[in-house]
Design an enzyme around this catalytic site. Structure first.
Site, PDB file in Angstrom:
ATOM      1  N   GLY A  20       0.843  -1.202  -0.067  1.00 18.46           N
ATOM      2  CA  GLY A  20      -0.006   0.005   0.056  1.00 18.46           C
ATOM      3  C   GLY A  20       0.612   1.370  -0.010  1.00 18.46           C
ATOM      4  N   LYS A  21       2.212   1.272  -0.569  1.00 14.56           N
ATOM      5  CA  LYS A  21       2.988   2.377  -0.697  1.00 14.56           C
ATOM      6  C   LYS A  21       2.312   3.662  -1.253  1.00 14.56           C
ATOM      7  CE  LYS A  21       6.300   0.584  -2.518  1.00 14.56           C
ATOM      8  NZ  LYS A  21       7.187   0.548  -3.528  1.00 14.56           N
ATOM      9  N   GLU A 143       7.309   8.050  -5.067  1.00 17.33           N
ATOM     10  CA  GLU A 143       7.359   6.621  -4.651  1.00 17.33           C
ATOM     11  C   GLU A 143       8.146   5.866  -5.853  1.00 17.33           C
ATOM     12  OE1 GLU A 143       3.301   5.002  -5.065  1.00 17.33           O
ATOM     13  OE2 GLU A 143       4.102   3.078  -4.719  1.00 17.33           O
ATOM     14  N   LYS A 189       7.002 -10.467  13.949  1.00 19.76           N
ATOM     15  CA  LYS A 189       8.395 -10.690  13.808  1.00 19.76           C
ATOM     16  C   LYS A 189       9.059  -9.459  13.084  1.00 19.76           C
ATOM     17  CE  LYS A 189       9.220 -15.038  15.102  1.00 19.76           C
ATOM     18  NZ  LYS A 189      10.209 -14.931  16.379  1.00 19.76           N
ATOM     19  N   THR A 190      10.149  -9.023  13.429  1.00 18.26           N
ATOM     20  CA  THR A 190      10.904  -7.860  12.798  1.00 18.26           C
ATOM     21  C   THR A 190      11.829  -8.118  11.939  1.00 18.26           C
ATOM     22  OG1 THR A 190      12.407  -7.629  14.718  1.00 18.26           O
ATOM     23  CG2 THR A 190      10.270  -6.547  14.793  1.00 18.26           C
ATOM     24  N   GLY A 356     -12.878  -3.491 -21.835  1.00 21.17           N
ATOM     25  CA  GLY A 356     -12.212  -4.695 -22.326  1.00 21.17           C
ATOM     26  C   GLY A 356     -11.570  -4.491 -23.634  1.00 21.17           C
ATOM     27  N   CYS A 383     -17.265   2.211 -22.134  1.00 19.42           N
ATOM     28  CA  CYS A 383     -16.507   1.965 -23.254  1.00 19.42           C
ATOM     29  C   CYS A 383     -16.731   0.645 -24.249  1.00 19.42           C
ATOM     30  CB  CYS A 383     -14.949   2.056 -22.879  1.00 19.42           C
ATOM     31  SG  CYS A 383     -13.843   2.118 -24.140  1.00 19.42           S
ATOM     32  N   GLN A 387     -20.072  -0.574 -26.541  1.00 17.94           N
ATOM     33  CA  GLN A 387     -20.066  -1.162 -27.794  1.00 17.94           C
ATOM     34  C   GLN A 387     -20.642  -2.481 -27.900  1.00 17.94           C
ATOM     35  OE1 GLN A 387     -15.638  -1.476 -28.574  1.00 17.94           O
ATOM     36  NE2 GLN A 387     -15.456   0.813 -28.560  1.00 17.94           N
ATOM     37  N   HIS A 519     -14.266   6.704 -20.020  1.00 18.16           N
ATOM     38  CA  HIS A 519     -14.219   5.966 -18.690  1.00 18.16           C
ATOM     39  C   HIS A 519     -14.462   6.948 -17.568  1.00 18.16           C
ATOM     40  CE1 HIS A 519     -12.263   2.149 -20.186  1.00 18.16           C
ATOM     41  NE2 HIS A 519     -11.962   2.795 -21.195  1.00 18.16           N
ATOM     42  N   GLU A 521     -14.611   6.317 -14.651  1.00 20.31           N
ATOM     43  CA  GLU A 521     -14.144   5.847 -13.403  1.00 20.31           C
ATOM     44  C   GLU A 521     -12.613   6.773 -13.205  1.00 20.31           C
ATOM     45  OE1 GLU A 521     -14.578   4.289 -16.046  1.00 20.31           O
ATOM     46  OE2 GLU A 521     -13.154   2.669 -16.248  1.00 20.31           O
TER      47      GLU A 521
HETATM   48  N1  GLN Z   1     -11.793  -2.719 -27.075  1.00 22.28           N
HETATM   49  C1  GLN Z   1     -12.410  -1.482 -27.198  1.00 22.28           C
HETATM   50  C2  GLN Z   1     -11.849  -0.365 -28.091  1.00 22.28           C
HETATM   51  O1  GLN Z   1     -10.497  -0.486 -28.419  1.00 22.28           O
HETATM   52  C3  GLN Z   1     -12.748  -0.902 -25.919  1.00 22.28           C
HETATM   53  C4  GLN Z   1     -11.620  -0.679 -25.076  1.00 22.28           C
HETATM   54  C5  GLN Z   1     -12.236  -0.313 -23.600  1.00 22.28           C
HETATM   55  O2  GLN Z   1     -13.254  -0.653 -23.203  1.00 22.28           O
HETATM   56  N2  GLN Z   1     -11.236   0.646 -23.027  1.00 22.28           N
HETATM   57  O3  GLN Z   1     -12.256   0.388 -28.569  1.00 22.28           O
END
Ligand code: GLN
Length: 550
Positions: A20-21, A143, A189-190, A356, A383, A387, A519, A521
Site C-alpha cells: 500500500g505504498k 514513490e 516478527k521484525t 475490455g 467503453c 460497444q 471511462h 471512473e
Molecule cells: N476494445 C475497445 C476499443 O478499443 C474498448 C476499449 C475499452 O473498453 N477501454 O475500442
C-alpha cells in the site's frame, strides 16, 4: 511559502510488494495539501515497459488514464483520488522511458565521445526528470516502485541517494515495511524488516521515518526494536495495522504525527480540522445504517480485483455521497457463454459492463446484456460495454445477425483470413486508427469533450451541455447504424462534435440502460465523485428503497 520550495520525500518499500505504498504516498500528499502547500507526486517504476499501456491487467492491475492521455500505473489513480492534483503522464517515470530517452540522446550525439554508463548517465537522467517535475512545488513526493533489493530498482535508489547529498535537509526518506504475525506462536516478527532496512542503508539511504504494515497493531517493544535498527527514535516508527478501508489511512498517519515529524516548519505543521476525520465519521455512520445496494461488475479480468480498481473506487465514492452501503460482485463473463446463469444475478440491483479488449469473453457479455435489457435491470456500459450494448441491440432487436465489431475480426489470434463483406461492423475502427502502426500509446487517449443532448437521461445525469471525460479506445460506434438504432429507441445522448464520435447512448424503453464510450471512473475522487456513478447509485437506491432522489 517560498522558503519551503523544492522539498523531496522519497517513499521506498521493503519485504513485500503490495504494502500500500501508493495509498500511503497519496495520503501523505493529501495531508500536506491540507497545510496549504503545493504538492506534486512522481511514481518511479523499475520495469522496462515505456508505460503501463501494454501490460496485462490480469498481472499488473488496471492501467490508469491521465487527463493528457498517459497510460500509467494504477498508483497514479490513488494519487488523484486522494488529492486535488491532476497528474500528467510525465509523472510516471518507468525505467523503460529513462533508458529510451537516454539512448535517444546517445544517438543524437549528446554524449559524443563518452562511454554511457548507469552511473552517472542513467542516474543523471532520473534526477533531471525528477527535478523538472518538482519545479514550482513546495513538496514533491516520489514513490519508488518495487521493493528495496530488486536488481531493477538499483539505479533509482542510487539517483535518490545522490539527491540527498545535493539537497541535504530538503530530502526525506520514508521506508514502508511489513511485520508478519505468526499465529501459532502469536508473535510479531521484525526480522524481515530489519533486513530490508539494512538493505536500504547499504544503498546509502538512511530512512527518516518507517511505516510498518502489519495484521495486528505493533507493540511498543516492536516499535523500539525497529527504531533501534533504523537509527531512529521510536516515535519515527509509525504503524498501519490491517484496515478495511483505505480512506482511513490519512487520518491514521495524521494522528501519529506524520506531518509534524516530516515537516519541521513549526508554524505550518498542524492541521486544525482534517477533512479526513469528517469523512471517517460519515463512513462509520454508513456502515451502521442497514441499506445496501448490490452492484455487479461484469468483465473477464475478475480474478484480480485491481483490474477494476478505479471502477470499484468510483462506486465507493458515490456510495459515500449517497449515504448508502454498496456490495460489489465481480461476474466473470466467460461463465455465461452458453447461457446466462440467472442465479449469479439474483439480488443484483444494477450492473456495470466494464471496459475490455479482444474477442474472448464477449459472448457471455452479450448474453448478459440481452437479459438485462429485456428484464429492465439498470445497466451502465463503459467503453467496451457501450460497444457490446450496440452489438447486442443490433443482433437481437434490429435482427442484423452478423453485427459485430471490427476489433473481433482484426483480432489476428482468432481470425487470419476473413471476408469483410461477411460482417456488419456496427462498431468499427476509428478513422485515424487505420494509419496507426505501433500498439503502445496510440489509442484515442485522455480528455475529450462531449456534448450532452438535452432531454435525455444523460442530461439528467450531467446537467450541463458540455462535459470532459477520459478515453481509451480504438473502435467507435458506426454512425451508419444510428438511425436504425434510434427508430427502436436506442438513441445517442452524447457526442464529440469535432470528431463526430458517439460518446453516450441510451435505450429509452428501459428504466436505466446507458452506455458511455469514455471511462468516467478515471475522473472520480473521494471528495469529488463522478456524476455518472453518483447518479447511478442514487438511481439504484431510489429504485430499491423508494426514496426521493436528492
Ligand atoms: N476494445 C475497445 C476499443 O478499443 C474498448 C476499449 C475499452 O473498453 N477501454 O475500442
Amino acid at each position: 511559502m517560498g522558503k519551503l520550495r523544492n522539498n523531496f520525500i522519497f517513499i521506498t518499500g521493503g519485504v513485500l510488494s503490495s504494502l500500500g505504498k501508493g495509498v500511503i504516498t497519496a495520503s501523505l500528499a493529501s495531508l500536506i495539501e491540507e497545510l496549504n502547500y503545493k504538492v506534486n507526486i512522481i511514481k518511479l517504476d523499475p520495469y522496462l515497459n515505456v508505460d503501463a499501456g501494454t501490460m496485462n491487467p490480469y498481472e499488473h492491475g488496471e492501467v490508469f488514464i491521465t487527463f493528457d492521455g498517459g497510460e500509467t500505473d494504477l498508483d497514479i489513480g490513488h494519487y488523484e483520488r486522494f488529492t486535488n492534483i491532476y497528474f500528467s503522464k510525465n509523472n510516471n517515470i518507468t525505467a523503460g522511458r529513462i533508458y529510451r530517452d537516454l539512448i535517444n540522446k546517445e544517438r543524437e550525439g549528446v554524449f559524443l565521445g563518452k562511454t554511457i554508463q548507469v552511473v552517472p548517465h542513467l542516474t543523471n537522467e532520473i534526477k533531471e526528470k525528477i527535478l523538472d517535475l518538482s519545479q514550482n512545488f513546495d513538496f514533491t513526493l516520489v514513490e519508488v516502485g518495487g521493493t528495496v533489493g530488486d536488481i531493477e530498482g538499483l539505479p533509482f535508489l542510487e539517483a535518490i541517494r545522490q539527491m540527498a547529498i545535493e539537497f541535504k535537509t530538503k530530502v526525506k526518506f520514508i521506508h514502508v515495511t511489513y511485520v508478519p504475525f505468526l499465529e501459532n506462536t502469536e508473535e510479531l516478527k521484525t526480522k524481515p524488516s530489519q533486513h530490508s532496512i539494512k538493505k536500504l542503508q547499504e544503498s546509502g539511504i538512511q530512512p527518516n521515518l518507517i511505516i510498518v504494515r502489519s495484521e495486528v497493531p505493533i507493540t511498543q517493544e516492536i516499535r523500539n526494536k525497529i527504531a533501534l535498527f533504523s537509527n531512529l527514535l521510536p516515535k519515527y516508527v509509525l504503524n498501519i495495522p490491517y484496515l478495511s478501508d483505505i480512506y482511513q489511512i490519512p487520518l491514521l498517519l495524521l494522528n501519529q504525527g506524520i506531518t509534524k515529524l516530516l515537516i519541521d516548519n513549526k508554524k505550518n505543521n498542524t492541521i486544525k480540522q482534517s477533512k479526513w476525520s469528517d469523512l471517517n465519521i460519515i463512513i462509520k455512520k454508513i456502515e451502521k445504517q442497514p441499506n445496501v445496494v448490490n452492484i455487479a461488475i461484469v468483465g473477464k479480468y475478475t480474478t484480480l480485483k485491481d483490474s477494476y480498481k478505479s471502477l470499484i473506487e468510483a462506486l465507493k465514492h458515490s456510495s459515500i455521497e449517497n449515504f448508502i452501503k454498496i456490495n460489489i460482485k465481480l461476474i466473470d463473463s466467460l461463465k455465461h457463454e452458453k447461457k446466462v446463469i440467472k442465479k449469479e444475478l439474483n439480488y443484483i440491483d444494477g450492473v456495470i459492463i466494464a471496459g475490455g479488449f479482444g474477442i474472448r469473453g464477449i459472448k457471455g457479455k452479450i448474453n448478459i446484456l440481452k437479459y438485462l435489457r429485456e428484464n429492465g435491470i439498470p445497466t451502465l456500459g463503459i467503453c467496451f460495454g457501450l460497444q457490446l450494448m450496440v452489438i447486442e441491440f443490433c443482433r437481437n432487436v434490429l435482427k442484423i445477425a452478423n453485427a459485430t465489431s471490427q476489433e473481433f475480426v482484426l483480432d489476428k489470434a482468432v481470425n487470419k483470413a476473413v471476408n469483410n463483406e461477411d460482417f456488419a461492423f456496427v462498431v468499427k475502427l476509428m478513422e485515424d486508427q487505420k494509419y496507426v502502426k505501433l500498439v503502445g500509446g496510440t489509442m484515442r487517449l485522455g480528455n475529450y469533450k462531449c456534448k450532452v443532448i438535452d432531454n435525455t437521461l444523460a442530461f439528467k445525469v450531467y446537467q450541463q451541455e458540455y462535459i470532459i471525460e477520459r478515453h481509451r479506445h480504438r473502435y467507435e460506434i458506426n454512425n451508419e447504424y444510428l438511425d436504425l438504432l434510434k427508430e427502436k429507441g436506442f438513441i445517442v445522448s452524447g457526442i464529440n462534435e469535432e470528431l463526430n464520435v458517439v460518446e453516450i447512448m441510451e435505450y429509452v424503453h428501459h428504466p436505466f440502460y446507458l452506455g458511455v464510450q469514455f471511462h468516467p471512473e478515471f475522473n472520480s475522487r473521494i471528495f469529488k465523485p463522478n456524476k455518472l456513478f453518483s447518479f447511478f447509485i442514487n438511481f439504484l437506491k431510489t429504485n430499491k428503497f423508494n426514496k426521493t432522489i436528492n
